[in-house]
Structure formats: structure tokens, C-alpha cells
Motif scaffolding. Structure first.
Motif, PDB file in Angstrom:
ATOM      1  N   PRO A  98       6.021 -14.675   3.878  1.00 18.04           N
ATOM      2  CA  PRO A  98       4.622 -14.543   3.745  1.00 18.04           C
ATOM      3  C   PRO A  98       3.922 -14.898   2.452  1.00 18.04           C
ATOM      4  CG  PRO A  98       5.853 -12.529   3.744  1.00 18.04           C
ATOM      5  CD  PRO A  98       6.835 -13.413   3.810  1.00 18.04           C
ATOM      6  N   THR A  99       2.631 -15.320   2.312  1.00 16.40           N
ATOM      7  CA  THR A  99       2.217 -15.281   1.163  1.00 16.40           C
ATOM      8  C   THR A  99       1.504 -13.865   0.701  1.00 16.40           C
ATOM      9  OG1 THR A  99       0.060 -15.334   2.242  1.00 16.40           O
ATOM     10  CG2 THR A  99       0.821 -17.381   1.799  1.00 16.40           C
ATOM     11  N   GLU A 106       0.859  -7.244   5.953  1.00 15.82           N
ATOM     12  CA  GLU A 106       1.786  -6.994   6.816  1.00 15.82           C
ATOM     13  C   GLU A 106       2.316  -5.768   6.389  1.00 15.82           C
ATOM     14  OE1 GLU A 106       4.730  -9.783   6.900  1.00 15.82           O
ATOM     15  OE2 GLU A 106       3.444 -11.276   7.966  1.00 15.82           O
ATOM     16  N   PHE A 107       2.243  -5.228   5.067  1.00 13.87           N
ATOM     17  CA  PHE A 107       2.732  -4.077   4.818  1.00 13.87           C
ATOM     18  C   PHE A 107       1.795  -2.965   5.355  1.00 13.87           C
ATOM     19  CE2 PHE A 107       1.970  -0.719   1.632  1.00 13.87           C
ATOM     20  CZ  PHE A 107       3.361  -0.088   2.014  1.00 13.87           C
ATOM     21  N   TRP A 111       3.161  -0.591   8.533  1.00 14.59           N
ATOM     22  CA  TRP A 111       3.592   0.734   8.168  1.00 14.59           C
ATOM     23  C   TRP A 111       2.927   1.512   9.330  1.00 14.59           C
ATOM     24  CZ3 TRP A 111      -0.162   4.850   6.806  1.00 14.59           C
ATOM     25  CH2 TRP A 111       0.504   5.944   6.370  1.00 14.59           C
ATOM     26  N   VAL A 112       1.667   1.213   9.723  1.00 14.70           N
ATOM     27  CA  VAL A 112       1.146   1.958  11.003  1.00 14.70           C
ATOM     28  C   VAL A 112       1.948   1.592  12.196  1.00 14.70           C
ATOM     29  CG1 VAL A 112      -0.847   2.041  12.332  1.00 14.70           C
ATOM     30  CG2 VAL A 112      -1.153   1.881  10.020  1.00 14.70           C
ATOM     31  N   TYR A 113       2.221   0.283  12.385  1.00 13.30           N
ATOM     32  CA  TYR A 113       3.295  -0.059  13.534  1.00 13.30           C
ATOM     33  C   TYR A 113       4.525   0.806  13.574  1.00 13.30           C
ATOM     34  CZ  TYR A 113       5.295  -3.612  16.552  1.00 13.30           C
ATOM     35  OH  TYR A 113       6.068  -4.290  17.580  1.00 13.30           O
ATOM     36  N   ASP A 114       5.245   0.976  12.408  1.00 17.83           N
ATOM     37  CA  ASP A 114       6.331   1.684  12.467  1.00 17.83           C
ATOM     38  C   ASP A 114       6.157   3.070  12.756  1.00 17.83           C
ATOM     39  OD1 ASP A 114       7.570  -0.344  11.903  1.00 17.83           O
ATOM     40  OD2 ASP A 114       7.902   0.114   9.680  1.00 17.83           O
ATOM     41  N   LEU A 115       4.809   3.541  12.329  1.00 17.75           N
ATOM     42  CA  LEU A 115       4.429   4.983  12.605  1.00 17.75           C
ATOM     43  C   LEU A 115       4.425   5.247  14.310  1.00 17.75           C
ATOM     44  CD1 LEU A 115       3.516   7.865  11.414  1.00 17.75           C
ATOM     45  CD2 LEU A 115       1.285   7.060  11.624  1.00 17.75           C
TER      46      LEU A 115
END
Lengths: 318, 170
Positions: A98-99, A106-107, A111-115
Motif C-alpha cells: 500500500p501507499t 487499512e490500519f 483495526w475495526v475489522y479485527d475487532l
């Protein structure tokens, strides 16, 4: 590394900045009502800050069919625009490597995705993620954009001829938290019904015991029938309570966000009117934190309720 | 109840607008952000998984290649040893054969030489004997000063020589 510096600047720069800050604080105190009263000075008219007028309802700018376009709605539009533009810019040219913008995006979302995956499990986490992260992003952007200058300070004349603020932080209008809360509970209901079907509704409408008790009564089994009806009535009351608790949750959702955000807004207005320059800065930091925490709570609780709505099903099936 | 709502600012029109806003932002962000992002997450984790599998495969392959290499080297070493052994054996054979041949030839040569020498010696002895007989006759003539019957004397001498052990043919 430069030697003899402080906070990454040379000493003269640090001292200069300190003097400027001190001057700003003094001017801020003197131009506010406290300093003005103590030292009996009044600031020039262009510098004076109006004492805050707090109004709970959002002011209407114009109407468009059934939609009332209040100043908070315009603020919500700006939030939407910022979010969409940011997402578009970040995901325009997605690459595996990624740029900088993409990697930040993405970070944050990862983070929310992992949560989500952590709380709701792999599969459900994927399903809930878009809703949870939208709530999170919308709430946090509403809160943070509200800290920008212009919110609550630009006035326009609306279609009724009243002078109103053009922008009002969307979260401080109760309709916004309520709208998100309603959406969140519609979602919970949708996912509950979708994955558990009639059982989900059965948690709130428990009339089975009552009906079978009545049937017994009609067949002449008075004792058993009344016992059954009694138990059924308790069951039905429990169902009612469950339903009530959902309503209460929704109300608490709404008022938690609305209350926190409105309180923060009022706090900033008051501090700004007491001492306009620099003194309010720490409170802005506080509001950044509050915005993040409220967004996390709103998104996180929605995630938890979503998980609960579908999780019982799996327990029953097992 | 309604008064509470209005004083709080609950306004059905605004509420509707905000719900629509929320749904809109949800939909647009789903298309613009979440879908590509989740795809990217999946792609990346797939890629990581793939590359890890590939690494595993490559490691296996390398181990196998090393094993094969080892085996081949061992086989080559064994073969080399065999070849050397064979060469040594062959060399030994060749040497022995050469030696045998050489000794045989030498023997033949020696035999031949010996026979030659014998013949030569015999010839010389014959010659000597003849000479000796003549000389003896001559000497005897001188001694006794008369001529003897040459032929008869020769026979006598021959006989003497025959009996003598000093000059005997081999």
C-alpha cells in the motif's frame, strides 16, 4: 540531532513561541469576561466573543419535501463528503503493497475489522463489519469535524427569516444519534430475524404458555389451566421486559452520544467565551478523545448486540 | 411526552434526513471502501498464505535436492572408487603379464644364448682338440724325432682325450 535545542527547536525559537503563547493567553483572558471584569477592560468589538446561547433543537435552514434540512443535516453532509472522498482517495488505486494513505486507511479499518472478527467470530464479523465501521466512522467524523472552525460560528438567514448557524455538529442534534440508534436496532432485528427466524421474535412475544393454559381451561382442567396461565403470564411479562430493554438500550444509545457530544460542545463554547485564545486547546484534545471513545462505544455496542442477536441461535442449534 | 421530544429537538423531518444520510453513507462507503478493502485483506492474506506455502514447497524441494545431491555424490564417489580399483587391478594384470612375458622372453633368450655358447664352446673344444692333437703329434715327433704314422697317432690321442676328464664336451 541539533544540540542545545528543546522540543526539536533551537532555544530562541522555543522562547519566542513561549512568549507568543503567553501573550495569547493573556489576551485571551483579558478579552474574555473573567479578565474583563477583574481588570475592568473591554476588548475591541471585533475581538469580543458572544456569550454562548445553547439551543437543543437544531435550526432549520430549508425544507425539501418531507426532509427538513437543518444545520446539523448540512454538517452530516460534509461528514459524508469527507468520508467518501477519503475512502475514494485511499482505495482508488488499491495495491497489495500500500501507499501511505492506503496503509493508514487499512490500519484504521483493519483495526475495526479485527475487532469485529474477535467479538463476533470470523463469519459474522465479516457480515457485521460494514455496519459497525460505518457507525464508527460516521460518529467519529461528525465529532472531529465539529472541532473545525466554522461549526457554530457561521450564521445565515433561513427560509423563515431567522438568523441561524449554518453548521451544527451533527452529533449534538438528537436526531443524528437517534437515527443511528434506530438504524442500529433495525439492523439487530434484521440479523436476528434472518439468522434465527421466528425464534428471535419469540424472545419478545412469549404467549405460548398463556395460550396453552387457556386451552386447558376450556377443556375443564381448572387447576392445571390456572397454573399454566399464571406461568404463561409471567413468561409473557418477561418477553415484554425484554422488548422494553431493547427500547431502553436504544434510548441509552441515543442519549449517551447526544449527551456527551452536546456537553463537549457546550464545554468548548463556554471555555471559548471565557478565554478565547489557546486556553481552550486542551479541551479540544479532550473532545478528540471523547469523539473517538463515543464512536468506539456506539460501534462496539452495536457489534455486541448484533452478536447477541445471532449468537443465541448457535447455542440453541448446538 | 411530545413536549419533551420537541424541546430535545426531535424532529421527524430531520430524523428522516439523518437516517437517509446514514444509509447513504453506509451504502457508498460499502462500495467505495469496505468492498475493495475486504477484497484487499482477503487477497493479502491469500497471498501471504500462498507465499508461505510456496516457501514451504521450496524448502522441501531444496531439502530433496540436497538429499539427491548427496546421494549422487556418494554414488559418484563409489563409482570413482570402483574405477580406480578396476584400473589398479588392470594395471596389476598388465604388469604381471608384461613381467611374465619379459621373463619368458628372457628365458628364451637366455636359452638361446646358452645353446649358442654351448655350440661355440663345443666348436672351440673340437678345434682345440684338433689343434691339440696336431700339436701333440708335432711335439712327439720332435721329441722322438721321427715321424709317426700320423693317422695312427691321432687316433691314440683322440682316445686319450676322450678318456681325459679335463677337456670334455658338454
Amino acid at each position: 540531532m541539533r544540540k542545545g535545542g528543546c522540543l526539536g527547536c533551537a532555544f530562541p525559537v522555543v522562547i519566542g513561541l513561549g512568549l507568543v503563547s503567553l501573550a495569547l493567553i493573556i489576551i485571551g483572558f483579558l478579552s474574555g469576561p473573567i479578565g474583563g471584569k477583574i481588570f475592568n477592560v473591554s476588548p475591541p468589538a471585533w475581538m469580543s466573543v458572544h456569550s454562548p446561547e445553547v439551543e437543543l433543537p437544531a435550526e432549520e435552514i430549508f425544507t425539501f419535501g418531507p426532509f427538513v434540512i437543518a444545520n446539523s443535516v448540512i454538517a452530516a453532509w460534509i461528514t459524508m463528503l469527507v468520508l467518501i472522498a477519503l475512502s475514494w482517495a485511499a482505495t482508488r488505486k488499491m495495491k497489495v503493497i500500500p501507499t501511505r494513505l492506503q496503509s493508514f486507511f487499512e490500519f484504521a479499518l483493519g483495526w475495526v475489522y479485527d475487532l469485529c472478527k474477535e467479538v463476533a467470530g470470523e463469519e459474522n464479523g465479516r457480515r457485521f463489519f460494514p455496519f459497525v465501521v460505518t457507525i464508527f466512522l460516521f460518529v467519529i467524523m461528525n465529532a472531529w469535524l465539529a472541532l473545525l472552525p466554522g461549526y457554530g460560528s457561521i450564521s445565515v438567514v433561513n427560509t423563515h427569516g431567522e438568523e441561524v448557524h449554518l453548521l451544527r455538529p451533527a452529533n449534538t442534534d438528537i436526531n443524528m444519534p437517534l437515527a443511528i440508534a434506530i438504524s442500529s436496532f433495525v439492523l439487530v432485528g434484521y440479523f436476528g430475524l434472518k439468522s434465527r427466524g421466528i425464534h428471535f421474535a419469540g424472545e419478545y412475544i412469549r404467549v405460548g404458555g398463556l395460550v396453552s393454559g387457556l386451552k386447558l381451561l376450556f377443556r375443564g382442567k381448572i387447576g392445571a389451566g390456572f397454573g399454566k396461565i399464571f406461568m404463561g403470564a409471567i413468561d409473557a411479562a418477561i418477553g415484554l421486559l425484554e422488548f422494553l430493554s431493547v427500547i431502553v438500550r436504544m434510548v441509552s444509545f441515543t442519549f449517551r452520544l447526544f449527551g456527551n457530544m452536546t456537553a463537549g460542545e457546550i464545554l468548548l463554547l463556554v471555555v471559548m467565551s471565557l478565554a478565547p485564545y489557546l486556553v481552550a486547546l486542551p479541551f479540544y484534545g479532550l473532545e478528540l478523545l471523547v469523539g473517538f471513545v463515543q464512536a468506539l462505544i456506539f460501534g462496539g455496542l452495536t457489534l455486541v448486540f448484533l452478536t447477541l442477536a445471532v449468537a443465541f441461535h448457535e447455542e440453541e442449534a448446538a | 411526552m411530545e413536549k419533551i421530544f420537541t424541546s430535545l429537538g426531535v424532529n421527524p423531518g430531520v430524523l428522516l434526513a439523518q437516517v437517509v444520510n446514514f444509509v447513504l453513507v453506509l451504502g457508498i462507503l460499502y462500495l467505495v471502501a469496505y468492498k475493495p478493502l475486504m477484497k484487499m485483506f482477503d487477497e493479502r492474506s491469500k497471498k501471504i498464505k500462498e507465499s508461505m506455502e510456496q516457501a514451504e514447497l521450496i524448502r522441501d524441494k531444496a531439502a530433496q535436492a540436497e538429499k539427491e545431491f548427496e546421494e549422487r555424490i556418494q554414488a559418484a564417489a563409489k563409482e570413482g572408487q570402483e574405477i580406480v580399483g578396476r584400473a589398479v587391478r588392470t594395471g596389476e594384470e598388465v604388469r604381471q603379464k608384461a613381467q611374465q612375458e619379459a621373463s619368458k622372453e628372457a628365458e628364451v633368450l637366455i636359452g638361446k644364448a646358452r645353446r649358442e655358447i654351448q655350440r661355440e664352446r663345443d666348436g672351440a673344444i673340437d678345434e682345440l682338440r684338433k689343434e691339440f692333437a696336431d700339436l701333440t703329434v708335432l711335439a712327439a715327433e720332435k721329441v722322438i724325432d721321427r715321424s709317426l704314422d700320423k693317422k695312427a697317432h691321432k687316433e691314440i690321442i683322440e682316445k686319450v682325450l676322450q678318456d681325459s676328464t679335463v677337456i670334455r664336451k658338454g
